[in-house]
Structure formats: structure tokens, C-alpha cells
Scaffold this motif. Structure first.
Motif, PDB file in Angstrom:
ATOM      1  N   TRP A  60     -43.981  12.666   5.196  1.00  8.48           N
ATOM      2  CA  TRP A  60     -44.787  11.746   6.020  1.00  8.48           C
ATOM      3  C   TRP A  60     -45.181  10.507   5.228  1.00  8.48           C
ATOM      4  O   TRP A  60     -45.147   9.382   5.747  1.00  8.48           O
ATOM      5  CB  TRP A  60     -46.030  12.460   6.521  1.00  8.48           C
ATOM      6  N   LEU A  61     -45.520  10.705   3.928  1.00 10.39           N
ATOM      7  CA  LEU A  61     -45.884   9.567   3.103  1.00 10.39           C
ATOM      8  C   LEU A  61     -44.697   8.636   2.879  1.00 10.39           C
ATOM      9  O   LEU A  61     -44.812   7.411   2.960  1.00 10.39           O
ATOM     10  CB  LEU A  61     -46.434  10.056   1.748  1.00 10.39           C
ATOM     11  N   ILE A  62     -43.541   9.217   2.592  1.00  9.97           N
ATOM     12  CA  ILE A  62     -42.349   8.392   2.376  1.00  9.97           C
ATOM     13  C   ILE A  62     -41.987   7.628   3.648  1.00  9.97           C
ATOM     14  O   ILE A  62     -41.675   6.422   3.615  1.00  9.97           O
ATOM     15  CB  ILE A  62     -41.179   9.278   1.903  1.00  9.97           C
ATOM     16  N   LYS A  63     -42.055   8.286   4.781  1.00 11.77           N
ATOM     17  CA  LYS A  63     -41.718   7.621   6.053  1.00 11.77           C
ATOM     18  C   LYS A  63     -42.720   6.522   6.377  1.00 11.77           C
ATOM     19  O   LYS A  63     -42.345   5.444   6.877  1.00 11.77           O
ATOM     20  CB  LYS A  63     -41.679   8.659   7.179  1.00 11.77           C
ATOM     21  N   SER A  64     -43.994   6.759   6.096  1.00  9.78           N
ATOM     22  CA  SER A  64     -45.013   5.736   6.363  1.00  9.78           C
ATOM     23  C   SER A  64     -44.805   4.512   5.484  1.00  9.78           C
ATOM     24  O   SER A  64     -44.955   3.364   5.938  1.00  9.78           O
ATOM     25  CB  SER A  64     -46.412   6.313   6.134  1.00  9.78           C
ATOM     26  N   ILE A  65     -44.442   4.745   4.213  1.00 11.50           N
ATOM     27  CA  ILE A  65     -44.201   3.611   3.322  1.00 11.50           C
ATOM     28  C   ILE A  65     -42.988   2.823   3.768  1.00 11.50           C
ATOM     29  O   ILE A  65     -42.970   1.583   3.759  1.00 11.50           O
ATOM     30  CB  ILE A  65     -44.040   4.115   1.878  1.00 11.50           C
ATOM     31  N   ILE A  66     -41.961   3.515   4.213  1.00 14.72           N
ATOM     32  CA  ILE A  66     -40.731   2.831   4.642  1.00 14.72           C
ATOM     33  C   ILE A  66     -40.984   2.037   5.933  1.00 14.72           C
ATOM     34  O   ILE A  66     -40.515   0.905   6.090  1.00 14.72           O
ATOM     35  CB  ILE A  66     -39.597   3.844   4.837  1.00 14.72           C
ATOM     36  N   ARG A  67     -41.764   2.589   6.858  1.00 13.43           N
ATOM     37  CA  ARG A  67     -41.982   1.945   8.166  1.00 13.43           C
ATOM     38  C   ARG A  67     -43.213   1.052   8.195  1.00 13.43           C
ATOM     39  O   ARG A  67     -43.524   0.485   9.234  1.00 13.43           O
ATOM     40  CB  ARG A  67     -42.133   3.022   9.237  1.00 13.43           C
ATOM     41  N   SER A  68     -43.904   0.925   7.122  1.00 13.15           N
ATOM     42  CA  SER A  68     -45.113   0.107   7.122  1.00 13.15           C
ATOM     43  C   SER A  68     -44.866  -1.360   7.455  1.00 13.15           C
ATOM     44  O   SER A  68     -45.651  -1.971   8.210  1.00 13.15           O
ATOM     45  CB  SER A  68     -45.824   0.247   5.772  1.00 13.15           C
ATOM     46  N   PRO A  69     -43.793  -2.020   6.959  1.00 17.27           N
ATOM     47  CA  PRO A  69     -43.572  -3.428   7.366  1.00 17.27           C
ATOM     48  C   PRO A  69     -43.367  -3.582   8.866  1.00 17.27           C
ATOM     49  O   PRO A  69     -43.910  -4.499   9.496  1.00 17.27           O
ATOM     50  CB  PRO A  69     -42.332  -3.825   6.573  1.00 17.27           C
ATOM     51  N   TYR A  70     -42.572  -2.670   9.440  1.00 21.97           N
ATOM     52  CA  TYR A  70     -42.334  -2.760  10.894  1.00 21.97           C
ATOM     53  C   TYR A  70     -43.613  -2.488  11.680  1.00 21.97           C
ATOM     54  O   TYR A  70     -43.907  -3.161  12.676  1.00 21.97           O
ATOM     55  CB  TYR A  70     -41.250  -1.754  11.276  1.00 21.97           C
ATOM     56  N   ALA A  71     -44.414  -1.501  11.214  1.00 16.21           N
ATOM     57  CA  ALA A  71     -45.660  -1.193  11.904  1.00 16.21           C
ATOM     58  C   ALA A  71     -46.644  -2.355  11.805  1.00 16.21           C
ATOM     59  O   ALA A  71     -47.342  -2.685  12.772  1.00 16.21           O
ATOM     60  CB  ALA A  71     -46.276   0.081  11.313  1.00 16.21           C
ATOM     61  N   LEU A  72     -46.667  -2.984  10.636  1.00 10.82           N
ATOM     62  CA  LEU A  72     -47.558  -4.123  10.465  1.00 10.82           C
ATOM     63  C   LEU A  72     -47.120  -5.296  11.347  1.00 10.82           C
ATOM     64  O   LEU A  72     -47.950  -5.968  11.980  1.00 10.82           O
ATOM     65  CB  LEU A  72     -47.572  -4.536   8.994  1.00 10.82           C
ATOM     66  N   GLN A  73     -45.805  -5.494  11.400  1.00 12.57           N
ATOM     67  CA  GLN A  73     -45.281  -6.571  12.261  1.00 12.57           C
ATOM     68  C   GLN A  73     -45.573  -6.297  13.727  1.00 12.57           C
ATOM     69  O   GLN A  73     -45.933  -7.197  14.498  1.00 12.57           O
ATOM     70  CB  GLN A  73     -43.772  -6.709  12.015  1.00 12.57           C
ATOM     71  N   ARG A  74     -45.416  -5.063  14.126  1.00  8.78           N
ATOM     72  CA  ARG A  74     -45.702  -4.701  15.508  1.00  8.78           C
ATOM     73  C   ARG A  74     -47.175  -4.862  15.838  1.00  8.78           C
ATOM     74  O   ARG A  74     -47.542  -5.275  16.952  1.00  8.78           O
ATOM     75  CB  ARG A  74     -45.255  -3.263  15.763  1.00  8.78           C
ATOM     76  N   HIS A  75     -48.019  -4.580  14.900  1.00  7.10           N
ATOM     77  CA  HIS A  75     -49.452  -4.732  15.106  1.00  7.10           C
ATOM     78  C   HIS A  75     -49.816  -6.199  15.355  1.00  7.10           C
ATOM     79  O   HIS A  75     -50.533  -6.520  16.316  1.00  7.10           O
ATOM     80  CB  HIS A  75     -50.210  -4.203  13.897  1.00  7.10           C
ATOM     81  N   PHE A  76     -49.278  -7.077  14.489  1.00  7.63           N
ATOM     82  CA  PHE A  76     -49.588  -8.496  14.666  1.00  7.63           C
ATOM     83  C   PHE A  76     -48.946  -9.052  15.956  1.00  7.63           C
ATOM     84  O   PHE A  76     -49.529  -9.902  16.621  1.00  7.63           O
ATOM     85  CB  PHE A  76     -49.105  -9.290  13.448  1.00  7.63           C
ATOM     86  N   ARG A  77     -47.768  -8.555  16.300  1.00  5.62           N
ATOM     87  CA  ARG A  77     -47.135  -9.010  17.532  1.00  5.62           C
ATOM     88  C   ARG A  77     -47.915  -8.567  18.762  1.00  5.62           C
ATOM     89  O   ARG A  77     -48.080  -9.324  19.724  1.00  5.62           O
ATOM     90  CB  ARG A  77     -45.701  -8.488  17.598  1.00  5.62           C
ATOM     91  N   ALA A  78     -48.412  -7.346  18.763  1.00  6.12           N
ATOM     92  CA  ALA A  78     -49.227  -6.863  19.876  1.00  6.12           C
ATOM     93  C   ALA A  78     -50.537  -7.635  19.968  1.00  6.12           C
ATOM     94  O   ALA A  78     -51.012  -7.965  21.071  1.00  6.12           O
ATOM     95  CB  ALA A  78     -49.498  -5.371  19.708  1.00  6.12           C
ATOM     96  N   ARG A  79     -51.094  -7.951  18.790  1.00  2.00           N
ATOM     97  CA  ARG A  79     -52.335  -8.729  18.797  1.00  2.00           C
ATOM     98  C   ARG A  79     -52.092 -10.126  19.356  1.00  2.00           C
ATOM     99  O   ARG A  79     -52.884 -10.643  20.141  1.00  2.00           O
ATOM    100  CB  ARG A  79     -52.867  -8.806  17.372  1.00  2.00           C
ATOM    101  N   LYS A  80     -50.969 -10.738  18.976  1.00  3.89           N
ATOM    102  CA  LYS A  80     -50.635 -12.070  19.494  1.00  3.89           C
ATOM    103  C   LYS A  80     -50.380 -12.021  20.996  1.00  3.89           C
ATOM    104  O   LYS A  80     -50.794 -12.902  21.751  1.00  3.89           O
ATOM    105  CB  LYS A  80     -49.404 -12.592  18.750  1.00  3.89           C
TER     106      LYS A  80
END
Length: 530
Positions: A60-80
Motif C-alpha cells: 500500500w505504501l509503495i502504491k501510494s508513493i507511485i500514485r501520489s503525483p496523479y492523486a495530487l493532480q486530480r485533487h487540484f483539477r477537481a478543486r479547479k
């Protein structure tokens, strides 16, 4: 909820498994690389579970680290996107409230935060902002751009239709309404506009086809659908009554079957039957309609069912209507008219006065004036009834959206609404000649000040008081030639100032309908005004 249940189930399974191992002690021996390891079953099971949990945690930690850029991008896109939709919502509210400045700012902000090609509401907000600011060309361009998108095509046609109506381009408005009606026949504004145009043109077959398409494309009330179709069939029967009697009869009978309470349908159906010498069936239709809703058109068609009838025959038919609805103003009025035509002045007067007791109206006073003229020739009494008619309540008329018509029509000339005319007392009387086109009503007549010629009149038992008002013409108008002053007993006009400072002459003479007072001054005599 399912995840919680699954977690509880796993915990129960693990707990049950450990409890089962605790009740059954044992050892586990493992030989690895020449070394022998002995552990209990409980320790071995605990180690296995711990290893599995550690592996899952590490994954779970490895997957979270790998997907963190996409999750962060999705967060800012949803906020926008949320900010963009908030701006769009605020802009639409501002446009609805008429705040052009706020609507324009929110439209710009929403355009920056959202993709214009993927969000058609931004185009709508920009078009509404342009309409509020008076930029009709930009608004029209925005609506025309919506025609390329199937999702916004109907919206663009609606906007272009409104803009064409504002600009007075009726042909263009009808074109957009026709396109919208083909795209969505159930849309009320489009089908209503097309129905209005077809009704004005008298194309009843196309109007009926459009009505059928609209009813098939939406879930509407069956009674409403029947009444709308009956209205179009009635109009078709009325327009084709002289050219196609057989077709008019078919359409009228179908309309009467669909809407038995529609008075014009019953009247035109009966007239079509009378024309084909089917007096019995036509009379039955009118009598049935009369029982449910007495109407002067029904009485007119019933009394004059046969053109060759004498006045006594028509009086007999009027008596038949009266027996069907004895205590009704329309029945008494119809009987009074028939009695007047037949010379039965007493019967006519009784029924006309009965109308005044039940529902006073203008036509009843006018009828009493005609009765007085035919029976006694007393002009004073005639004028008395006419003066009462001026102040009496108006008779019911066909009214739709404030428009008063002498004849029934299938659609409202104001809004184009189908089956809008109702038989009721109009709120106010619309002017007849003021609103007409100048080419129709002709040039305005000149109203110069006319001379008043006064002659002595022989003594009459019932004098009248008449007021003649003459306005002084403007300076640029041609002055009338001065008239010689009458000699002897002459009436001296009184001068007064009008609302605009114009000099007004008021001539007051006696009324031949009122007995003069014997103690009046000698200078007050009776005159006749020509």
C-alpha cells in the motif's frame, strides 16, 4: 457499509481461527540449512499473519508513493473544476437577476477554470451577458455557435427565436420556431409559434399533423389533447363551410365528439347538418349544448335553423329554448329578441326586464330601447334606455390574453396559445381604430370648430338639456367665418379654460326629456341643437 461488514467478518474469522489453535496445542518443526527450528502452532500462525499484514502494508505504501503525483493532480483539477462550476452558477444567477457586470466577470472566470468546449453552459452565460449588455450581434453569434453542437442546438434555436422577436423579424422567428419544432415537437414555444402561423395561414391540415406529432412525443393529458384537436377541427370546419360542406360536416362532428362543451364546435356541426336538411340531428346537438352551457351563438343557430321560417316560427323555437333553461339570462334574451321580431312587445319587454333582474348588461338595455322604439315611439324613453346602456356592465365576449374578439378563434393572437379563447366578460374594452395601421384606417380627419346654429323650438311637454362644447382652433388652423348672433332670446355661451389653456365655449340649453321648472328664470328657454 459492505467494507465494514467485510472487515468485521475477517476479524471474526481470525479470532475463531486463533481460538481453535489455542484449544489444540502442538509444535511445528522446520529444518532449513542444517538447522532445526521448533515453534508452537500459535506462534507459527501469528508469524504468518504478521508477515501477510506487513506485505500488504508495504504494498500500500509503495502504491501510494507511485500514485501520489496523479492523486495530487486530480485533487487540484477537481478543486479547479469546483471553482469553475461555482463561478458558472454565480454567473447564471447574476444573469437571471439582470446584473450584467457580475455575469460578465463570472463568465470570464468560468472560461478560465473550465473547458469551454466541454461545458456548453459557458456559452449560454456569455450569450445572456451579451443580451443584458445590449450586444445583440455577439449574442446572436453565440447562439449560432450553439447550433453546431447537438446538445445545445435546441438552446441556440430558442435564443435566436427570442432575438428575432425582439428585432421584429417575424419571418426569421417563425423559421427558428419551425426548425425547433422539427427537432423537438413537444417543445411548447416552438410548436405554439408554428401552430399560430399555420392558423393565420389557414393551413389546418398541417396544424393537425403538428399537433399529432407533439402529442405522440410527450405524455400529455388526454382531455387537453382532445380539446386542442377539437379546436383545430372546429376552425377547419368554419373555414371550409362554404367551399367543402361535406368535409366541414365531418370535421365539425369529430370536433363536437371530442369536446361536447366547445360551443363553436356544436354550432358549426349543427349548421352543417342544417345545410344538408338534417334538422332533427342538428337540433338535438344544439339542445344538448344549450342545456350544458347556454350561449347566444347557440340560440342564434337554433332560432334560425331554417332560413324560410316566419317570425312566428322563430318565436316558437325561442320558446322551446326557454323551456330548456327557464331561469337563464341568455334564454330570456333570446326569447326577447324573437318576440321583438314577431311584434310581441309585451313578451319581449318582460323577458328583457327579467335579464336586468338576473344579470344586468348592455345588450338588455339596448334591446329595451329597440322595444320602446317599436312599441311607443317615445324618444325620451329610448334615450333613457340608451343612457343606461352606456353605464351598464358589458356583455360576455370571446377573450384570450386580454384580446376581445367578436368571433371565436382557435389560437390566441397575442401569445399563439391553442384553445385560449374563453367566453367571459372582458376586463376592459380595447380601442377599435386607434391601434389600426394608418394605411388601414386612413388619414386622420380634421376637426375644425363648427358653428352652432340655434333656433327657437316650439314648446314641448318634456324638454331636454343638452351641452355643446366647442374648442377654439389653434392659431395655425384656418379660422371659421363668424356667424351672425341670433336675435331675441339667445343663449349666452359661457367661457372656460381647458386643461391646456385653450378657451372652451360651453352652451347650456334645456333638455327636452326633463320637465322645466315653472319658477326658472325667463331667460332660460328651450332650444334645438343641430
Amino acid at each position: 457499509m459492505l467494507r465494514i461488514l467485510f472487515f468485521v467478518l475477517v476479524v471474526l474469522v481470525l479470532g475463531g481461527g486463533f481460538a481453535w489453535l489455542a484449544d489444540r496445542p502442538g509444535d511445528l518443526t522446520i529444518t532449513f540449512a542444517g538447522m532445526r527450528y521448533e515453534v508452537t502452532l500459535m506462534v507459527a500462525a501469528t508469524a504468518v499473519v504478521a508477515v501477510v499484514a506487513a506485505v500488504m502494508l508495504i504494498w500500500w505504501l509503495i502504491k501510494s508513493i507511485i500514485r501520489s503525483p496523479y492523486a495530487l493532480q486530480r485533487h487540484f483539477r477537481a478543486r479547479k473544476r469546483d471553482r469553475g462550476y461555482q463561478s458558472l452558477s454565480t454567473g447564471l444567477i447574476a444573469a437571471g437577476a439582470g446584473d450584467a457586470r457580475a455575469a460578465r466577470n463570472m463568465a470570464k472566470q468560468a472560461g478560465k477554470l473550465l473547458n469551454v468546449d466541454q461545458e456548453p453552459l459557458i456559452k449560454l452565460l456569455e450569450a445572456q451577458t451579451a443580451m443584458l449588455e445590449g450586444r445583440t450581434g455577439d449574442a446572436r453569434a453565440k447562439f449560432e455557435a450553439m447550433l453546431d453542437d447537438p446538445e445545445t442546438r435546441l438552446l441556440g434555436l430558442r435564443g435566436l427565436y427570442i432575438e428575432a422577436q425582439r428585432a421584429g423579424a417575424r419571418d426569421a422567428a417563425q423559421h427558428y420556431a419551425a426548425e425547433a419544432s422539427k427537432l423537438a415537437p413537444h417543445v411548447e414555444w416552438a410548436s405554439g409559434a408554428v401552430l399560430g402561423r399555420l392558423s393565420v395561414a389557414g393551413d389546418w391540415d398541417e396544424a393537425l399533423k403538428l399537433l399529432d406529432a407533439r402529442k405522440a412525443d410527450q405524455q400529455t393529458d388526454k382531455e387537453t389533447a382532445k380539446k386542442e384537436r377539437a379546436a383545430l377541427l372546429t376552425a377547419k370546419a368554419i373555414s371550409t363551410f362554404d367551399s367543402d360542406p361535406a368535409g366541414a360536416k365531418t370535421a365539425a362532428l369529430e370536433a363536437h365528439k371530442l369536446a361536447p362543451d366547445l360551443v363553436p364546435a356544436a354550432v358549426i356541426a349543427a349548421r352543417a347538418l342544417f345545410r344538408q336538411d338534417d334538422l332533427r340531428k342538428g337540433t338535438k346537438i344544439l339542445e344538448t349544448a344549450w342545456k350544458s352551457s347556454p350561449h347566444p351563438d347557440i340560440a342564434q343557430a337554433y332560432v334560425h335553423a331554417r332560413p324560410g321560417d316566419s317570425v312566428l316560427d322563430r318565436l316558437k323555437r325561442a320558446r322551446r329554448l326557454f323551456t330548456l333553461r327557464p331561469n337563464n339570462p341568455e334564454a330570456s334574451l333570446a326569447l326577447a329578441h324573437a318576440a321583438l321580431d314577431a311584434g310581441e312587445f309585451k313578451l319581449a319587454r318582460e323577458n328583457a326586464e327579467a335579464v336586468l333582474r338576473m344579470a344586468p348588461r348592455e345588450s338588455a338595455y339596448l334591446l329595451l330601447a329597440d322595444i320602446e322604439e317599436g312599441e311607443t315611439k317615445d324618444q325620451g324613453r329610448v334615450r333613457q334606455w340608451l343612457s343606461r346602456a352606456v353605464k351598464a356592465p358589458r356583455d360576455p365576449a370571446w377573450t384570450a390574453d386580454g384580446f376581445v374578439s367578436e368571433q371565436w378563434a382557435p389560437v390566441s393572437p397575442v401569445t399563439g396559445r391553442l384553445n385560449a379563447f374563453e367566453w367571459k366578460v372582458p376586463v376592459e374594452q380595447l380601442p377599435s381604430m386607434i391601434d389600426l395601421d394608418p394605411d388601414v384606417r386612413g388619414p386622420e380627419p380634421e376637426t375644425p370648430a363648427l358653428p352652432v346654429i340655434i333656433e327657437p323650438e316650439p314648446a314641448a311637454p318634456q324638454p331636454t338639456r343638452v351641452e355643446a362644447i366647442t374648442t377654439t382652433p389653434a392659431k395655425d388652423e384656418k379660422q371659421p367665418e363668424p356667424q351672425p348672433k341670433p336675435k331675441g332670446n339667445e343663449a349666452k355661451p359661457t367661457r372656460d379654460k381647458g386643461d391646456k389653456g385653450e378657451e372652451v365655449k360651453m352652451l347650456v340649453v334645456d333638455d327636452p326629456g326633463v320637465i322645466p321648472d315653472e319658477k326658472a328664470e325667463d331667460t332660460q328657454t328651450r332650444f334645438r341643437l343641430f
